[in-house]
Scaffold this motif. Structure first.
Motif, PDB file in Angstrom:
ATOM      1  N   ARG A  58       0.867  -1.160  -0.188  1.00 33.68           N
ATOM      2  CA  ARG A  58      -0.101  -0.008   0.037  1.00 33.68           C
ATOM      3  C   ARG A  58       0.833   1.232  -0.075  1.00 33.68           C
ATOM      4  O   ARG A  58       1.888   1.131   0.525  1.00 33.68           O
ATOM      5  N   ARG A 105      -9.416   3.430  -7.087  1.00 34.99           N
ATOM      6  CA  ARG A 105      -9.531   3.491  -5.600  1.00 34.99           C
ATOM      7  C   ARG A 105      -9.832   2.129  -4.859  1.00 34.99           C
ATOM      8  O   ARG A 105      -9.203   1.800  -3.893  1.00 34.99           O
ATOM      9  N   ASN A 106     -10.500   1.390  -5.522  1.00 30.68           N
ATOM     10  CA  ASN A 106     -10.748   0.073  -4.944  1.00 30.68           C
ATOM     11  C   ASN A 106      -9.446  -0.769  -4.702  1.00 30.68           C
ATOM     12  O   ASN A 106      -9.110  -1.494  -3.751  1.00 30.68           O
ATOM     13  N   ALA A 107      -8.664  -0.690  -5.833  1.00 28.65           N
ATOM     14  CA  ALA A 107      -7.285  -1.661  -5.897  1.00 28.65           C
ATOM     15  C   ALA A 107      -6.321  -0.865  -4.887  1.00 28.65           C
ATOM     16  O   ALA A 107      -5.594  -1.690  -4.353  1.00 28.65           O
ATOM     17  N   LEU A 140      -6.799   1.918  -2.467  1.00 26.88           N
ATOM     18  CA  LEU A 140      -7.212   2.682  -1.137  1.00 26.88           C
ATOM     19  C   LEU A 140      -8.064   1.513  -0.541  1.00 26.88           C
ATOM     20  O   LEU A 140      -8.478   1.967   0.635  1.00 26.88           O
ATOM     21  N   ARG A 141      -8.430   0.451  -1.226  1.00 27.07           N
ATOM     22  CA  ARG A 141      -9.270  -0.691  -0.427  1.00 27.07           C
ATOM     23  C   ARG A 141     -10.712  -0.384  -0.415  1.00 27.07           C
ATOM     24  O   ARG A 141     -11.346  -0.674   0.305  1.00 27.07           O
ATOM     25  N   GLU A 142     -11.125   0.773  -1.310  1.00 28.95           N
ATOM     26  CA  GLU A 142     -12.481   1.157  -1.138  1.00 28.95           C
ATOM     27  C   GLU A 142     -13.416   0.398  -1.991  1.00 28.95           C
ATOM     28  O   GLU A 142     -12.868  -0.532  -2.541  1.00 28.95           O
ATOM     29  N   ARG A 143     -14.643   0.337  -1.598  1.00 30.72           N
ATOM     30  CA  ARG A 143     -15.502  -0.600  -2.205  1.00 30.72           C
ATOM     31  C   ARG A 143     -16.176   0.148  -3.186  1.00 30.72           C
ATOM     32  O   ARG A 143     -17.329   0.679  -2.935  1.00 30.72           O
TER      33      ARG A 143
END
Length: 140
Positions: free
Chosen positions: A12, A60-62, A64-67
C-alpha cells in the motif's frame, strides 16, 4: 520509503482519491489523442466522464481498498475483439508517462508496479480466453 516498501513495490502507498481521479483524467485525455488506442476506446466509450469515474473507482478499490468499483474488467476486455494483446504495452507505457508527470516518483513507481501486474493479467487473459481450445497455450 522503508526497506520493506522497496522490497515490495505493490505494498500500500500514500495517494489520495483526488490524485487518482486526476491521473485517470489526464491519462484518458492522452488515450483519446493516441493514434492506436484512441479509436479502440472511442468505439466503446460514449460517456467519458462516466468511464473515467468508473476507472477511478477501480483504482480507488485496488489502491485505497474502497468498495468503489463493481464489474468484471477481464470480461469487458475479452468481449471486445478490437482490444488486442499488443495494446496493453502501449496502454501501460502511456500510463507510466502520466504517473511520472503527475505524481511524486515513489508513488508513480508503486502505482506503476501495480498497473504492470494488472495490465499483464489482462493481456494474458485476453490471449488465453481467445485461444482455440484444441491448440497449446500461447504465452506471448
Amino acid at each position: 520509503m522503508s526497506d520493506t516498501d522497496t522490497a515490495n513495490p505493490l505494498a500500500r502507498f500514500e495517494i489520495t482519491a483526488e490524485e487518482i481521479s486526476r491521473v485517470v483524467a489526464v491519462f484518458y485525455a492522452r488515450v483519446r489523442a493516441h493514434p492506436v488506442l484512441g479509436p479502440v476506446f472511442a468505439a466503446h466509450v460514449s460517456d467519458w466522464p462516466e468511464h473515467e469515474e468508473k476507472i477511478a473507482g477501480f483504482w480507488r478499490n485496488a489502491i485505497l481498498r474502497e468498495r468503489s468499483y463493481s464489474g468484471n474488467p477481464m470480461r469487458v476486455h475479452v468481449s471486445r475483439p478490437d482490444v488486442k494483446a499488443e495494446h496493453f504495452p502501449m496502454w501501460l507505457g502511456l500510463f507510466h508517462e502520466v504517473l511520472r508527470a503527475e505524481l511524486p516518483e515513489r508513488t508513480a513507481l508503486q502505482w506503476g508496479a501495480l498497473a504492470d501486474r494488472i495490465g499483464e493479467g489482462f493481456r494474458t487473459g485476453v490471449v488465453a480466453m481467445r485461444q482455440p481450445k484444441d491448440q497449446p497455450p500461447n504465452l506471448f
